[in-house]
Write an enzyme that holds these catalytic residues in place. Structure first.
Site, mmCIF file in Angstrom:
data_model
loop_
_atom_site.group_PDB
_atom_site.id
_atom_site.type_symbol
_atom_site.label_atom_id
_atom_site.label_comp_id
_atom_site.label_asym_id
_atom_site.label_seq_id
_atom_site.Cartn_x
_atom_site.Cartn_y
_atom_site.Cartn_z
ATOM 1 N N ARG A 48 0.815 -1.228 0.000
ATOM 2 C CA ARG A 48 0.000 0.000 0.000
ATOM 3 C C ARG A 48 0.846 1.274 0.000
ATOM 4 O O ARG A 48 0.319 2.370 -0.176
ATOM 5 C CB ARG A 48 -0.988 -0.015 1.179
ATOM 6 N N TYR A 102 -14.597 11.792 -19.552
ATOM 7 C CA TYR A 102 -14.966 10.421 -19.202
ATOM 8 C C TYR A 102 -16.084 10.431 -18.148
ATOM 9 O O TYR A 102 -15.998 11.168 -17.159
ATOM 10 C CB TYR A 102 -13.731 9.692 -18.659
ATOM 11 N N ASP A 174 -6.102 13.671 -18.611
ATOM 12 C CA ASP A 174 -6.418 12.262 -18.798
ATOM 13 C C ASP A 174 -5.914 11.911 -20.197
ATOM 14 O O ASP A 174 -6.501 12.295 -21.201
ATOM 15 C CB ASP A 174 -7.936 12.053 -18.674
HETATM 16 C C1 LIG Z 1 -11.754 3.927 -18.561
HETATM 17 C C2 LIG Z 1 -11.375 5.329 -18.402
HETATM 18 C C3 LIG Z 1 -11.162 5.876 -17.131
HETATM 19 C C4 LIG Z 1 -11.385 5.095 -15.851
HETATM 20 O O1 LIG Z 1 -10.519 4.039 -15.735
HETATM 21 P P1 LIG Z 1 -10.869 2.671 -14.934
HETATM 22 O O2 LIG Z 1 -9.633 1.878 -15.113
HETATM 23 O O3 LIG Z 1 -12.091 2.085 -15.550
HETATM 24 O O4 LIG Z 1 -11.118 3.052 -13.519
HETATM 25 C C5 LIG Z 1 -10.761 7.194 -17.067
HETATM 26 N N1 LIG Z 1 -10.602 7.944 -18.176
HETATM 27 C C6 LIG Z 1 -10.820 7.457 -19.397
HETATM 28 C C7 LIG Z 1 -10.637 8.337 -20.575
HETATM 29 C C8 LIG Z 1 -11.203 6.139 -19.561
HETATM 30 O O5 LIG Z 1 -11.432 5.655 -20.786
#
Ligand SMILES: *Cc1c(COP(=O)(O)O)cnc(C)c1O
Length: 382
Positions: A48, A102, A174
């Site tokens: 962790r 997202y 992201d």
């Molecule tokens: C899938 C996704 C997430 C979230 O990720 P998880 O692994 O499902 O928690 C965040 N941002 C984008 C653009 C995604 O496609």
């Protein structure tokens, strides 16, 4: 060997390997200990604490790919996003978030931030002016997503980084849709780069993980919060992720090439109303995408002509799977209105342009001819 001089595929294949000193095996061993010695050691290791050998070493590969000092691996993309946000925001702070985003990120903000008294503004659009207008005196973080899910809008990464820098606001992106193969936001001054590693990092639809890369200073801030929240990934899965990432360059390049061809082909098809793909000249931010991406990515979305039922179309596909998630080596489609963005109200979906007939397409590595044939036979049945 300086990391900067290594090519992309060499980073994917080799950076962050753990040498098997004992048996000289070719790949990194898995260290499953959840208990490590604490006397006379430099690092007190614990799963962790995000510092078991496999976590620590795979993080080096991710940092090298994103051209950042260091990185952390999480149990999911949402763990990466939530830990990152909570490290930079406390009660009374404000975050500016891109409106086209997202669905899970949007849900996290809308559902959890009011409980924590963290203020937020979703931008009206994704232009620099939209971001500028949303900034408040207490804004601590600006979060962008480009290309965005599911409309593939492109945000000007450098302009946002410059705007935030001027006001000493931290920036996060992201980068899941592009992957580090197609886009390196560090080159434009973004502070924190996060990924759902469930997607292109994993690439085979069998891993759930997340990652954030940043400067040592920023990542220390995240670590201080993350060790309390506890969103680390099991070392089994870390090891699987390392194996997957070795081929990420090859996979993503092939998928990107396929997506470019499919997008052009779909655009010519009379039964398709609109194709959203940054590589198309018709895309409103095509030039911007060209200036900030190495490749246009392997995600696209399209709208079927009026009268074609999107669910019937997806059911008629034989090779391409209608399935949740994305970025695997297999091609998949889904309806954002029924899945990732189903928790948004119809009004909110209309506002950002997610129609019921919109289909998101995650293009895989299959032979292009088979993909086209599958789409055509499904369209012919409508
Ligand atoms: C899938 C996704 C997430 C979230 O990720 P998880 O692994 O499902 O928690 C965040 N941002 C984008 C653009 C995604 O496609």
């Amino acid at each position: 060997m300086s990391k900067k001089k290594l090519g992309l595929n060499t980073i994917c294949a080799h950076v962050g390997e753990i040498k098997d000193e004992q048996f000289k095996g070719a790949v990194s061993p898995i260290y499953l200990s959840s208990s490590y010695e604490f006397i006379d050691v430099d690092v007190k290791r614990y799963p962790r604490y995000f510092n078991t050998p496999n976590q620590e070493y795979l993080a080096k590969k991710i940092a090298a790919l994103e051209r950042k000092e260091t990185a952390m691996i999480f149990g999911s993309g949402m763990a990466a996003i939530s830990h990152m946000f909570l490290a930079f925001l406390k009660s009374g702070d404000h975050i500016v978030v891109q409106n086209t985003l997202y669905g899970g990120t949007s849900n996290f903000i809308r559902e959890e931030f009011p409980k924590l008294k963290i203020e937020f503004t979703f931008t009206d659009g994704y232009s620099v002016a939209d971001f500028k207008a949303a900034i408040q005196p207490n804004t601590k973080l600006i979060h962008i997503e480009t290309p965005s899910n599911p409309l593939l809008t492109i945000t000007d990464i450098k302009a946002i980084a410059d705007l935030a820098n001027e006001k000493a606001i931290v920036t996060s992106i992201d980068n899941t849709f592009a992957s580090p193969i197609n886009q390196n936001p560090a080159d434009f001054g973004i502070d924190l780069i996060m990924h759902s590693a469930t997607k292109y990092f994993g690439g085979h639809s069998d891993i759930c993980a997340g990652a954030v890369a940043g400067s040592k200073e920023h990542m220390d801030r995240i670590w201080n919060v993350s060790k309390n929240l506890g969103g680390s990934l099991s070392d089994f899965t870390v090891w699987m992720l390392e194996r997957s990432m070795k081929t990420m360059g090859l996979r993503v390049k092939k998928q990107t090439k396929n997506a470019g061809k499919i997008a052009k082909w779909l655009e010519k098809n009379k039964t398709i109303k609109k194709v959203n793909y940054p590589g198309l000249k018709s895309h409103p931010e095509h030039k911007l995408a060209k200036s900030q991406m190495h490749g246009y990515g392997a995600m696209l979305s399209f709208e079927l002509a009026n009268g074609i039922d999107s669910e019937k179309f997806q059911k008629a596909l034989k090779l391409i799977k209608a399935s949740m998630s994305l970025a695997g080596i297999e091609s998949t489609v889904l309806s954002p209105a029924k899945t990732s963005h189903s928790l948004l109200s119809q009004e909110d979906r209309d506002k950002i342009g997610i129609s019921d007939g919109l289909i998101r397409f995650s293009v895989g590595i299959e032979s292009i001819k088979d993909l086209k044939e599958d789409i055509q036979q499904a369209l012919n049945k409508q």
